[in-house]
Write a protein that holds these residues in place. Structure first.
Motif, PDB file in Angstrom:
ATOM      1  N   THR A  13       0.885  -1.159   0.000  1.00 25.07           N
ATOM      2  CA  THR A  13       0.000   0.000   0.000  1.00 25.07           C
ATOM      3  C   THR A  13       0.918   1.203   0.000  1.00 25.07           C
ATOM      4  N   GLU A  26      -3.913   6.406  -3.345  1.00 23.44           N
ATOM      5  CA  GLU A  26      -3.229   5.273  -2.736  1.00 23.44           C
ATOM      6  C   GLU A  26      -3.362   4.094  -3.682  1.00 23.44           C
ATOM      7  N   VAL A  27      -2.294   3.332  -3.814  1.00 23.19           N
ATOM      8  CA  VAL A  27      -2.342   2.119  -4.625  1.00 23.19           C
ATOM      9  C   VAL A  27      -2.012   0.933  -3.735  1.00 23.19           C
ATOM     10  N   LYS A  28      -2.732  -0.158  -3.974  1.00 17.15           N
ATOM     11  CA  LYS A  28      -2.533  -1.402  -3.233  1.00 17.15           C
ATOM     12  C   LYS A  28      -2.469  -2.540  -4.226  1.00 17.15           C
ATOM     13  N   ASN A  30      -4.008  -5.202  -4.049  1.00 13.21           N
ATOM     14  CA  ASN A  30      -5.383  -5.675  -4.218  1.00 13.21           C
ATOM     15  C   ASN A  30      -6.147  -4.885  -5.288  1.00 13.21           C
ATOM     16  N   ASP A  31      -5.738  -3.640  -5.560  1.00 12.46           N
ATOM     17  CA  ASP A  31      -6.389  -2.844  -6.610  1.00 12.46           C
ATOM     18  C   ASP A  31      -6.271  -3.512  -7.976  1.00 12.46           C
ATOM     19  N   TYR A  32      -5.263  -4.368  -8.123  1.00 12.22           N
ATOM     20  CA  TYR A  32      -4.966  -4.978  -9.420  1.00 12.22           C
ATOM     21  C   TYR A  32      -5.431  -6.432  -9.501  1.00 12.22           C
ATOM     22  N   GLU A  70      -2.234  -3.505 -16.321  1.00  9.80           N
ATOM     23  CA  GLU A  70      -2.049  -2.166 -15.772  1.00  9.80           C
ATOM     24  C   GLU A  70      -0.556  -1.953 -15.562  1.00  9.80           C
TER      25      GLU A  70
END
Length: 173
Positions: A13, A26-28, A30-32, A70
C-alpha cells in the motif's frame, strides 16, 4: 536473496500521484486483482535514464491495456516529488507513480539498495491471481525495453512453452 517468481506478490500500500498527475491517492496490490500488473521500480525522480523509461511506458500504455495489464511505477521519492516532476519535466502519464518512502515495498521485492535508500531497476509482472510470473533486476544506468516487457507479458499470457524470441502469433512448443 530468496526468489520471488512463482510466489504470491508481496502486498503493498503506497501513496501515489494518480494518472491525471494532479490528485494524490493510494495504490494497493489488491487494486490490481483480476488484472495483469507490470510494476517497475526506478531509482530517483529528476534523473536522466528514469524519464526515458517512464515516458516510454506511458507512450505504449494502450498496448498494455489491450493486453489486459495495468502499469505502476515506483520509487522511494515522495509523492510530492513525483507531482513536481510530472508538472515540470515529465509531463502527463497514463499510470500512477507510487511513493515507497518507507522503502518497505522495494525491500520486499528485493530491489532496495539499503545504503543509498533507492531502488534498483526492478520489473515485475504479476498475474491476475497475484503471483509474480516475471522478474528482472539490473543496475541503475540501464533503461529497460518496453517492447521486451510487452513481449514477455504476451508470452506469459499465451499459456504454453514459448521458444527463444517468441512473439505474439508465433507457434508454441
Amino acid at each position: 536473496m530468496e526468489r520471488i517468481v512463482g510466489r504470491p506478490a508481496p502486498e503493498f500500500t503506497m501513496p501515489a500521484v494518480m494518472i491525471n498527475g494532479e490528485d494524490f491517492g493510494e495504490v494497493k496490490l489488491n487494486d490490481y486483482k483480476g488484472k495483469w500488473l507490470v510494476m517497475f521500480f526506478y531509482p530517483l525522480d529528476f534523473t536522466f535514464v528514469c524519464p526515458t523509461e517512464i515516458k516510454a511506458y506511458s507512450d505504449k500504455f494502450e498496448k498494455f491495456k489491450a493486453a489486459g495489464a495495468e502499469v505502476l511505477a515506483v520509487s522511494t521519492d515522495s509523492e510530492h516529488s513525483h507531482k513536481a516532476w510530472i508538472k515540470g519535466d515529465l509531463g502527463q502519464l497514463r499510470f500512477p507513480l507510487a511513493s515507497d518512502r518507507t522503502k518497505s515495498t522495494a525491500r520486499d521485492y528485493g530491489v532496495l539498495i539499503e545504503e543509498e535508500g533507492i531502488a534498483l531497476r526492478g520489473l515485475f509482472i504479476i498475474d491476475p491471481e497475484g503471483v509474480v510470473r516475471y522478474s528482472v533486476v539490473h543496475d541503475l544506468g540501464i533503461g529497460r525495453s518496453v517492447e521486451e516487457t510487452l513481449r514477455v507479458l504476451k508470452a506469459l499470457q499465451a499459456g504454453g512453452l514459448c521458444p527463444v524470441d517468441w512473439n505474439e502469433g508465433d507457434e508454441l512448443l
